[in-house]
Design a protein around this motif. Sequence first.
Motif, mmCIF file in Angstrom:
data_model
loop_
_atom_site.group_PDB
_atom_site.id
_atom_site.type_symbol
_atom_site.label_atom_id
_atom_site.label_comp_id
_atom_site.label_asym_id
_atom_site.label_seq_id
_atom_site.Cartn_x
_atom_site.Cartn_y
_atom_site.Cartn_z
ATOM 1 N N ARG A 1 -10.456 -4.914 -6.961
ATOM 2 C CA ARG A 1 -9.979 -6.266 -6.652
ATOM 3 C C ARG A 1 -8.993 -6.229 -5.484
ATOM 4 N NH1 ARG A 1 -9.532 -7.658 -12.737
ATOM 5 N NH2 ARG A 1 -11.383 -8.929 -13.074
ATOM 6 N N LYS A 2 -8.120 -5.230 -5.470
ATOM 7 C CA LYS A 2 -7.178 -5.090 -4.363
ATOM 8 C C LYS A 2 -7.952 -4.900 -3.062
ATOM 9 C CE LYS A 2 -3.031 -2.532 -3.034
ATOM 10 N NZ LYS A 2 -1.896 -1.817 -3.625
ATOM 11 N N ARG A 3 -8.936 -4.039 -3.068
ATOM 12 C CA ARG A 3 -9.764 -3.801 -1.888
ATOM 13 C C ARG A 3 -10.427 -5.104 -1.443
ATOM 14 N NH1 ARG A 3 -11.417 0.899 -0.230
ATOM 15 N NH2 ARG A 3 -11.218 1.839 -2.279
ATOM 16 N N TRP A 4 -10.976 -5.857 -2.397
ATOM 17 C CA TRP A 4 -11.637 -7.118 -2.063
ATOM 18 C C TRP A 4 -10.638 -8.079 -1.406
ATOM 19 C CZ3 TRP A 4 -11.347 -12.280 -2.366
ATOM 20 C CH2 TRP A 4 -12.495 -13.012 -2.054
ATOM 21 N N LEU A 5 -9.450 -8.228 -2.000
ATOM 22 C CA LEU A 5 -8.442 -9.149 -1.463
ATOM 23 C C LEU A 5 -8.025 -8.742 -0.054
ATOM 24 C CD1 LEU A 5 -6.375 -9.593 -4.729
ATOM 25 C CD2 LEU A 5 -7.643 -11.423 -3.560
ATOM 26 N N ILE B 1 0.839 -1.194 0.000
ATOM 27 C CA ILE B 1 0.000 0.000 0.000
ATOM 28 C C ILE B 1 0.878 1.250 0.000
ATOM 29 C CG2 ILE B 1 -1.925 -1.160 1.158
ATOM 30 C CD1 ILE B 1 -0.945 0.112 3.800
ATOM 31 N N GLY B 2 0.254 2.404 -0.144
ATOM 32 C CA GLY B 2 0.983 3.664 -0.123
ATOM 33 C C GLY B 2 1.507 3.983 1.265
ATOM 34 N N SER C 1 -2.894 4.511 1.961
ATOM 35 C CA SER C 1 -3.899 4.466 0.908
ATOM 36 C C SER C 1 -3.668 3.288 -0.030
ATOM 37 C CB SER C 1 -3.876 5.766 0.102
ATOM 38 O OG SER C 1 -2.637 5.895 -0.556
ATOM 39 N N LEU C 2 -4.749 2.891 -0.671
ATOM 40 C CA LEU C 2 -4.619 1.886 -1.717
ATOM 41 C C LEU C 2 -4.008 2.584 -2.917
ATOM 42 C CD1 LEU C 2 -7.947 -0.133 -1.630
ATOM 43 C CD2 LEU C 2 -5.807 -0.576 -0.462
ATOM 44 N N THR C 3 -3.031 1.939 -3.503
ATOM 45 C CA THR C 3 -2.390 2.495 -4.693
ATOM 46 C C THR C 3 -2.639 1.533 -5.836
ATOM 47 O OG1 THR C 3 -0.333 1.432 -4.033
ATOM 48 C CG2 THR C 3 -0.624 3.721 -3.358
ATOM 49 N N GLY C 4 -2.123 1.838 -6.996
ATOM 50 C CA GLY C 4 -2.386 1.044 -8.186
ATOM 51 C C GLY C 4 -2.279 -0.457 -7.987
ATOM 52 N N TYR C 5 -3.075 -1.167 -8.740
ATOM 53 C CA TYR C 5 -3.062 -2.630 -8.724
ATOM 54 C C TYR C 5 -3.411 -3.078 -10.126
ATOM 55 C CZ TYR C 5 -4.055 -7.428 -7.217
ATOM 56 O OH TYR C 5 -4.042 -8.794 -7.062
ATOM 57 N N GLY C 6 -2.593 -3.952 -10.694
ATOM 58 C CA GLY C 6 -2.795 -4.398 -12.073
ATOM 59 C C GLY C 6 -4.186 -4.953 -12.329
ATOM 60 N N GLY C 7 -4.778 -5.568 -11.317
ATOM 61 C CA GLY C 7 -6.113 -6.132 -11.460
ATOM 62 C C GLY C 7 -7.222 -5.135 -11.159
ATOM 63 N N GLN D 1 -9.774 -6.911 2.105
ATOM 64 C CA GLN D 1 -10.907 -7.148 3.004
ATOM 65 C C GLN D 1 -11.055 -8.642 3.284
ATOM 66 O OE1 GLN D 1 -14.006 -5.011 0.926
ATOM 67 N NE2 GLN D 1 -13.753 -3.239 2.257
ATOM 68 N N HIS D 2 -10.846 -9.443 2.280
ATOM 69 C CA HIS D 2 -10.894 -10.895 2.449
ATOM 70 C C HIS D 2 -9.875 -11.330 3.500
ATOM 71 C CE1 HIS D 2 -11.137 -15.132 1.451
ATOM 72 N NE2 HIS D 2 -9.848 -15.156 1.158
ATOM 73 N N GLU D 3 -8.756 -10.655 3.549
ATOM 74 C CA GLU D 3 -7.717 -10.972 4.522
ATOM 75 C C GLU D 3 -7.877 -10.168 5.814
ATOM 76 O OE1 GLU D 3 -3.827 -10.818 2.740
ATOM 77 O OE2 GLU D 3 -4.430 -12.144 1.097
ATOM 78 N N ASP D 4 -9.064 -9.578 5.983
ATOM 79 C CA ASP D 4 -9.408 -8.837 7.205
ATOM 80 C C ASP D 4 -8.531 -7.626 7.459
ATOM 81 O OD1 ASP D 4 -10.258 -11.901 8.821
ATOM 82 O OD2 ASP D 4 -11.628 -10.422 7.976
ATOM 83 N N GLN D 5 -8.151 -6.957 6.408
ATOM 84 C CA GLN D 5 -7.374 -5.734 6.564
ATOM 85 C C GLN D 5 -8.312 -4.539 6.558
ATOM 86 O OE1 GLN D 5 -3.804 -4.828 6.704
ATOM 87 N NE2 GLN D 5 -4.232 -6.761 7.703
ATOM 88 N N ALA D 6 -7.987 -3.529 7.357
ATOM 89 C CA ALA D 6 -8.680 -2.252 7.269
ATOM 90 C C ALA D 6 -8.194 -1.592 5.987
ATOM 91 C CB ALA D 6 -8.344 -1.374 8.464
ATOM 92 N N VAL D 7 -9.110 -1.187 5.137
ATOM 93 C CA VAL D 7 -8.719 -0.570 3.873
ATOM 94 C C VAL D 7 -9.301 0.835 3.776
ATOM 95 C CG1 VAL D 7 -8.485 -2.769 2.675
ATOM 96 C CG2 VAL D 7 -10.654 -1.600 2.611
ATOM 97 N N PRO D 8 -8.605 1.719 3.075
ATOM 98 C CA PRO D 8 -9.078 3.099 2.970
ATOM 99 C C PRO D 8 -10.373 3.209 2.184
ATOM 100 C CG PRO D 8 -6.814 2.882 2.216
ATOM 101 C CD PRO D 8 -7.350 1.505 2.405
ATOM 102 N N ASN D 9 -11.205 4.129 2.599
ATOM 103 C CA ASN D 9 -12.422 4.421 1.834
ATOM 104 C C ASN D 9 -12.070 5.388 0.708
ATOM 105 O OD1 ASN D 9 -12.232 6.982 2.959
ATOM 106 N ND2 ASN D 9 -13.847 6.647 4.446
ATOM 107 N N ALA D 10 -13.059 5.884 -0.010
ATOM 108 C CA ALA D 10 -12.822 6.744 -1.171
ATOM 109 C C ALA D 10 -12.045 8.005 -0.801
ATOM 110 C CB ALA D 10 -14.146 7.094 -1.838
ATOM 111 N N GLN D 11 -12.147 8.459 0.452
ATOM 112 C CA GLN D 11 -11.441 9.661 0.868
ATOM 113 C C GLN D 11 -10.041 9.348 1.386
ATOM 114 O OE1 GLN D 11 -14.781 9.073 1.974
ATOM 115 N NE2 GLN D 11 -15.348 10.197 0.133
#
Length: 167
Positions: free
Chosen positions: A147-151, A132-133, A137-143, A153-163
């Motif tokens: 998909r990065k957010r889904w993966l 991650i950045g 923040s979530l940064t670029g992902y080839g997929g 979250q699937h691994e129970d990580q806190a992920v950034p929202n749109a802001q």
Amino acid sequence: MPTYVSHMNSPIGRLRLVGDGNALFSLTMEEQRHARLDDAGWQRDDAAFAEVRRQLDAYFEGRRTTFDLPLAPAGTAFQKMVWAALAEIPFGHTENYGELARRIGSPGAARAVGLANGRNPIPIIVPCHRVIGADGSLTGYGGGIERKRWLLQHEDQAVPNAQGRLI
């Protein structure tokens, strides 16, 4: 030696598996950046990827947190070093590009690490989605970021929202 190809469905879309029957060369998602185009010489062989499918299914079902597969990604020595370091990021954890660069002994190479990360030919199994950045923040992902957010979250990580704030 022939190159084999197979496809499988997953919660993040259709995946394409490419290998030689012994090792996996690539795993690509639909509409993935830097994906290798189909080669006319590839032969379809679903049986060649039975173990890859079994482990990916177990991962997506939440029954597996690591992979134990023979991998043979094509890349430069630096890319392979970055990909090996990616494989060491544990399930449910993230690391930023600068941390990854420091860990491989190249503290000033965060940008080069990011480029190598983006060229990872075996995402999910070599978990480039866990990078991650620096600001979290979530940064670029080839997929694609979704998909990065889904993966993550699937691994129970806190992920950034749109802001860009953690949710």
